[in-house]
Structure formats: structure tokens, C-alpha cells
Design a protein around this motif. Structure first.
Motif, short mmCIF file in Angstrom:
data_model
loop_
_atom_site.label_atom_id
_atom_site.label_comp_id
_atom_site.label_asym_id
_atom_site.label_seq_id
_atom_site.Cartn_x
_atom_site.Cartn_y
_atom_site.Cartn_z
N GLN A 1 0.07 6.42 -2.73
CA GLN A 1 -0.72 6.80 -3.90
C GLN A 1 -1.62 5.62 -4.26
O GLN A 1 -1.20 4.46 -4.15
N ARG B 1 14.04 7.17 -2.68
CA ARG B 1 12.95 6.69 -1.82
C ARG B 1 12.70 5.20 -2.06
O ARG B 1 13.13 4.63 -3.06
N ARG C 1 11.22 7.15 -10.33
CA ARG C 1 12.06 7.94 -11.23
C ARG C 1 12.15 9.40 -10.75
O ARG C 1 13.16 10.05 -10.97
N ALA C 2 11.08 9.87 -10.11
CA ALA C 2 11.12 11.24 -9.60
C ALA C 2 11.95 11.33 -8.32
O ALA C 2 12.64 12.32 -8.10
N LEU C 3 11.88 10.28 -7.50
CA LEU C 3 12.57 10.27 -6.20
C LEU C 3 13.38 8.98 -6.07
O LEU C 3 12.99 8.06 -5.35
N ARG D 1 11.01 7.36 4.29
CA ARG D 1 11.45 7.45 2.90
C ARG D 1 10.62 6.55 1.99
O ARG D 1 10.97 6.33 0.84
N THR D 2 9.53 5.99 2.53
CA THR D 2 8.79 4.99 1.77
C THR D 2 7.47 5.54 1.25
O THR D 2 6.76 6.26 1.95
N ILE D 3 7.16 5.21 -0.01
CA ILE D 3 5.87 5.57 -0.61
C ILE D 3 5.25 4.29 -1.15
O ILE D 3 5.88 3.56 -1.93
N THR E 1 6.73 3.42 -10.97
CA THR E 1 7.83 3.85 -11.84
C THR E 1 7.96 5.36 -11.82
O THR E 1 9.06 5.91 -11.68
N GLY E 2 6.81 6.04 -11.95
CA GLY E 2 6.83 7.50 -11.94
C GLY E 2 7.37 8.05 -10.62
O GLY E 2 8.16 9.00 -10.61
N ILE E 3 6.96 7.44 -9.52
CA ILE E 3 7.42 7.90 -8.19
C ILE E 3 8.92 7.67 -8.05
O ILE E 3 9.69 8.55 -7.67
N ALA F 1 3.29 1.16 -13.06
CA ALA F 1 3.60 2.38 -13.82
C ALA F 1 3.62 3.58 -12.88
O ALA F 1 4.51 4.44 -12.97
N VAL F 2 2.67 3.65 -11.96
CA VAL F 2 2.65 4.73 -10.97
C VAL F 2 3.92 4.68 -10.12
O VAL F 2 4.58 5.70 -9.88
N GLU G 1 12.94 -1.71 -12.66
CA GLU G 1 12.61 -0.59 -11.78
C GLU G 1 12.92 -1.00 -10.34
O GLU G 1 12.57 -2.11 -9.91
#
Lengths: 217, 356
Positions: free
Chosen positions: A65, A86, A81-83, A43-45, A77-79, A74-75, A113
Motif C-alpha cells: 500500500q 500478517r 489490526r485487520a490482519l 504473508r507480508t504487506i 496500523t490499519g493493515i 497509521a496505514v 504496533e
């Protein structure tokens, strides 16, 4: 036979490009151990920075990423907020986080975040060949401060952990070192706690890891 | 939803994005597109989607990068100076082959410029903008309805090609109110994105979103792959509209807001017995060069009209390869040409037998 020590599952079985004596290897391992301890690898990115750890995505058995210089928060944050379910962490150096990416780290922290930031501070730009960093100490000589850091010209080394600790949202901010076995154990605890804060409290956490640059110092 | 609604361009774009399945929107306020973040700040939570006002345009485009990397449909918007700040991120997004939609409701430049409509960002949008060899797909609507239609298309094209798509409007289109209908809902089944970073499960290799290739052989191979993709876009994604162009001796070339003005000028010219027509590129990249060149047997000359000092005119000249004279008329700084001004240019060219 009982196995008492092995490579963390989240760490890839590859050689790294890090210089002999560099502490990135230890810190990678501590991050991988924390992820394994919580059993959240699937579950980790991770988000890699620009700097010596730019290739971190090759060294973890995790989805990753690679961000532009300083933009990892910021990247992330995007990840996140989408998931939102995770686990997301950034791995950044001091040039990345404390200089070109100051806006991104301050605001990601200020928004609270639910990410974990591993901030590796070796007080120098290692990848580009040893230039002065925002964290270089007063008087230290680098390839762009050949007379030693002159604070009347370059300003004082910036203290990011203290600066971020003034914000309301961050739940856990720590500074540790990895220059002795005792310190490595303390760093391991801090990194584990930082992930725990994300996993259990859905909050922002950052661990500053004082590191070295055996090639450039 | 097929009823007719009266909406501002910026708001219609926001609604179209929501209906196209956009689930995250990151942006920073800037005139003349602020109605878009304002609309989405209200609308996104209604559908359980994410609205986040970023600390800067730089942060916003990098949030787009992160979210796009998870496979979600994501959008950001800004206006000219803010789009300049996004160029770093756009280069990375194009390099990492991430799908997303970026809106530019452009305004007067250079620098801080003005908040009135302009088209000075054509080069930036179509010739790169950021560093390296890459292309955005660039779509230029000319009405609020077309904003809706192209926004829907933009999300589909972004996913299809794994490429950023820019919707290039201007302050006038964003602010203008017109009646619109939205495409019927419920037909948006998104294709799976097996490349997305969602957490490495045991049944697959890890996914990495990145643009670094330290070995020159590999980076060259990546560039060749990207160019192949751009060539496919050039084959399949050129869009344009012609108006009375079949028998036109003088063909106006204009996009977006200016194309509407030119249409009025063409009507006025026709009333005076001048065989004028209009060619309106809808995709600014890829540019519909072949379709434009097909008009040369009858057209004696072309007049490119833009709200800048002459940018798209270069693509018109490239398309026509010197076969016909190409003239230019532009207003800039936020000045919008009136149909009478354009008509005067047409009459001047006709009087000079298209050679003036």
C-alpha cells in the motif's frame, strides 16, 4: 554449478528509478533478504512512503500500500489490526517519518504496533530536490538552508531513534549505516532482527538506516 | 433482532455498523459524536472486532485506508472540524478506490465553531472536500431509524462501488433518542475483494493500493475511470422522499434534521389552506436533481431551508435551471429553525405570490 548469490525472491526483477550511488537499492535488498530468510513473503504487506521510495511497491514482489506523506505507520496500523497474522512493514524517509509524520510514528511505536519500520535517513529531502530536512545537520547547506542549517532558526536535527527509544512499547530500535561492506552486514543483521521481533515477539521494531543522497549532497 | 429499542442516534449508528459487518473502527473523540466511539469501544470487542482510539483524525482516516486496503469493512466518525482533518485521507481513499464509511455528525462552524447542530459542511461533503476530482457518496438520514437503515446501506454501497460513503448527520440526530429496529442478522454475505492486499500468494499477481500515477496519460485514464464510476452512481443511487409534494405550489427543500422541521411547517401551512410540500434529498451526492425538477409544473416556487448560510440551495438552483424562483431560509451557528419560523417564511412567500 552451485548458485552462491542471487536476487532475493521478494525483490522484483526491474530497474529502479534511484540515482546512481543511492543506497535505497542496498536497503531494499536487505529488506527483501530478511523477508526471504523468514519465508514470509506470502504473508507480508509493505507500506510505501512519499519521498524517493514512493515507488517502492514496484520493486518488491509483495502486496503493497502506498501511504500519504508521513502516514505510513497509521496505514500499517490499519493493515496489522485487520490482519494480525500478517507481517507489515513501512519504508520511510526522514522527511516522511521525522517531520510530517512525527505524530503517526510516535503513536504507532507507543502502542507497540507489531510492525517493522525501515527508516532511511539521508538528512535531506531528496525527491523534491534537496531541501533541508528535520535531520539535516547543523551548518549543512541545502536548497532551503543556503547559509547552512542555523539551529537558532531551524532547530537541531531531530534524533528519532533516541526519541522513540524512550517509549516503553518498542522492542527493538537500532541505527545502522550502509556505507561500507561491514556496515551493510551490520545493517542486514539489524533488519533481520527487526523482522524477527515482529514475527516472533509480536512487537514494534524500527531500524534507522543512515543513507546518502548522491544527487543532492 | 427485530425488537424495538430506544437508542441515541450515535449509538444506533454504531450498532448498525457492527451488524453490517464493520470489523474495524478508528476514531478520535469530538463532540457531538463521542457516544459513537464510546459505544463501539464496548461493543466491538464483544464481536471480536477492532476498536482503536487514534492519536488524531488524520491518523484515524489513514488507519481506515490501511484496513480498507485489506478488504475489511471499516468505519471512522467525527464532527465538522475533525472531518476537515480527514480530507487528505478521503482524497487518497477515493483515488485508491477503497470502500469505507465515514460519519460526520456535523456541528457549527467555521473554525472551532460550536458543538450545536449545523449543516455548514454540505459543500465539503458533496463538492469534494479534499484535493482532486472525486466524489463521496453522501447519505443524509433524518431519523434514528434512518441512521440505522442508511448505515447498513452505506457499507453495501461502499463495497459495491469501492468508494468512501459519508453518512451526514448533525449533532441533533446524533444525540436524539428514538425507537429503532435493526435489520435481521445473518444475511450479510460479503463479496470477495480480489484486489485487497492480504499477502501475495503464488496464485496471483501482487496487489498494490496506491494513488500515484506519474504519467499524465495514466492519471487521466484513472480519472476517466473514476468519473465513469461516479456517472453510474448518478444513475443508480439517487434517493429522496417527497411529502405532500404532488400538488404543492410551494415546495420546501431540506435534508436531515431540518427536513423534519419543514415537515411540521408543511403540516401547519396545509392547515391554513396553503398548498405546501416537502422534497427531502436522502442522497446529497448524487443529488436527486431530476426528481426535484419534476415538481416544477405545479410548484410555483421553492424554498430551501438549511442550517447554514445557503449551500444546498445552489444544487436546488442547478436542478431547476431557472424555471422557478428559489428562495432560501437559513439559521446558522448551531441555531435550529423552529417550525413557526419556517411557516412564517412560507406565508411571506405566498403573500408575495412566491416572488418575494
Amino acid at each position: 554449478m552451485i548458485t552462491v548469490f542471487s536476487r532475493p525472491r521478494s525483490l522484483a526483477d526491474v530497474s529502479t528509478h534511484y540515482c546512481p550511488g543511492c543506497t535505497h537499492g542496498i536497503i531494499h535488498r536487505l529488506v527483501a533478504e530478511a523477508i526471504d530468510d523468514f519465508d514470509v513473503a506470502e504473508r507480508t504487506i509493505g507500506v510505501a512512503p512519499v519521498g524517493c521510495a514512493v515507488l517502492a511497491y514496484n520493486y518488491f514482489n509483495l502486496d503493497f500500500q502506498e501511504a500519504a506523506h508521513g502516514r505510513a505507520p497509521a496505514v500499517a496500523t490499519g493493515i496489522k489490526r485487520a490482519l494480525p497474522d500478517r507481517i507489515v512493514f513501512t519504508y520511510q524517509g526522514d522527511g516522511d517519518l521525522a517531520s510530517i509524520g512525527t505524530a503517526e510514528i510516535v503513536h504507532a511505536a507507543n502502542r507497540g504496533e507489531a510492525i517493522t519500520v525501515i527508516y532511511v535517513n539521508n538528512a535531506i529531502y531528496g525527491m523534491t530536490g534537496g531541501q533541508m530536512a528535520p535531520t539535516t545537520l547543523e551548518g549543512q547547506k541545502t536548497s532551503t538552508s543556503p547559509y547552512g542549517r542555523d539551529v537558532s532558526n531551524a532547530g537541531y536535527p531531530i534524533r528519532m531513534a533516541e526519541l522513540l527509544a524512550t517509549l516503553n512499547a518498542p522492542r527493538y530500535i537500532a541505527r545502522v549505516a550502509v556505507n561500507s561492506p561491514v556496515h551493510v552486514q551490520q545493517a542486514k543483521k539489524a533488519i533481520k532482527r527487526a523482522f524477527e521481533v515482529q514475527i516472533k515477539e509480536n512487537a514494534f521494531s524500527l531500524v534507522e538506516v543512515l543513507s546518502t543522497c548522491p544527487t543532492n549532497w | 433482532m427485530s425488537e424495538k429499542l430506544l437508542m441515541k442516534g450515535n449509538e444506533a449508528l454504531g450498532e448498525a455498523a457492527v451488524q453490517a459487518g464493520c470489523r474495524l473502527y478508528f476514531a478520535y473523540p469530538i463532540t457531538p459524536q463521542s457516544e459513537l466511539p464510546e459505544y463501539l469501544s464496548k461493543r466491538m470487542p464483544e464481536v471480536g472486532a477492532v476498536f482503536l482510539q487514534a492519536e488524531s483524525e488524520v491518523a484515524a482516516i489513514n488507519m481506515v485506508y490501511g484496513a480498507a486496503g485489506t478488504g475489511a469493512r471499516v468505519m471512522t466518525s467525527s464532527s465538522s472540524p475533525g472531518i476537515s482533518l480527514k480530507q487528505e485521507g478521503l482524497s487518497y481513499i477515493a483515488a485508491a478506490e477503497l470502500p469505507c464509511v465515514v460519519v460526520n455528525m456535523s456541528r457549527g462552524g467555521p473554525g472551532l465553531g460550536s458543538i450545536q447542530p449545523a449543516q455548514g459542511d454540505y459543500f465539503q461533503a458533496t463538492k469534494g472536500g479534499g484535493h482532486g476530482d472525486y466524489h463521496l457518496l453522501v447519505l443524509a438520514p433524518a431519523s434514528v431509524q434512518e441512521i440505522v437503515d442508511l448505515t447498513t446501506l452505506a457499507f453495501d454501497l461502499a463495497d459495491k462501488y469501492r468508494n468512501p460513503v459519508m453518512i451526514m448527520g448533525d449533532g441533533l440526530l446524533g444525540q436524539m433518542m428514538e425507537p429503532v429496529t435493526f435489520p435481521s442478522e445473518g444475511s450479510r454475505e460479503l463479496q470477495p475483494k480480489p484486489w485487497a492486499t492480504t499477502g501475495k500468494t503464488k496464485d496471483r499477481e501482487k496487489n498494490v493500493v496506491h494513488s500515484l500515477e506519474l504519467l499524465p496519460e495514466r492519471l487521466e485514464a484513472h480519472n476517466i475511470k473514476l468519473q465513469r464510476k461516479y456517472a453510474q452512481m448518478e444513475q443508480a443511487e439517487k434517493r429522496w422522499e417527497e411529502y405532500l409534494a404532488d400538488d404543492a405550489e410551494i415546495v420546501l427543500v431540506a435534508y436531515g434534521t431540518v427536513a423534519r422541521i419543514c415537515r411540521s411547517a408543511v403540516d401547519a401551512a396545509r392547515e391554513k389552506g396553503i398548498k405546501a410540500g416537502l422534497f427531502r434529498p436522502i442522497s446529497l451526492w448524487p443529488y436527486p436533481s431530476e426528481a426535484l425538477a419534476k415538481l416544477t409544473p405545479i410548484a410555483k416556487c421553492f424554498l430551501c431551508v438549511e442550517m447554514n448560510t445557503g449551500q444546498m440551495v445552489e444544487d436546488v438552483r442547478l436542478a431547476l435551471e431557472g424555471r422557478r424562483p428559489v428562495h432560501f431560509y437559513g439559521r446558522t451557528g448551531g441555531m435550529v429553525p423552529a417550525p413557526e419560523e419556517v411557516l412564517a417564511q412560507i406565508e411571506k412567500l405566498v403573500a408575495g405570490r412566491c416572488e418575494a
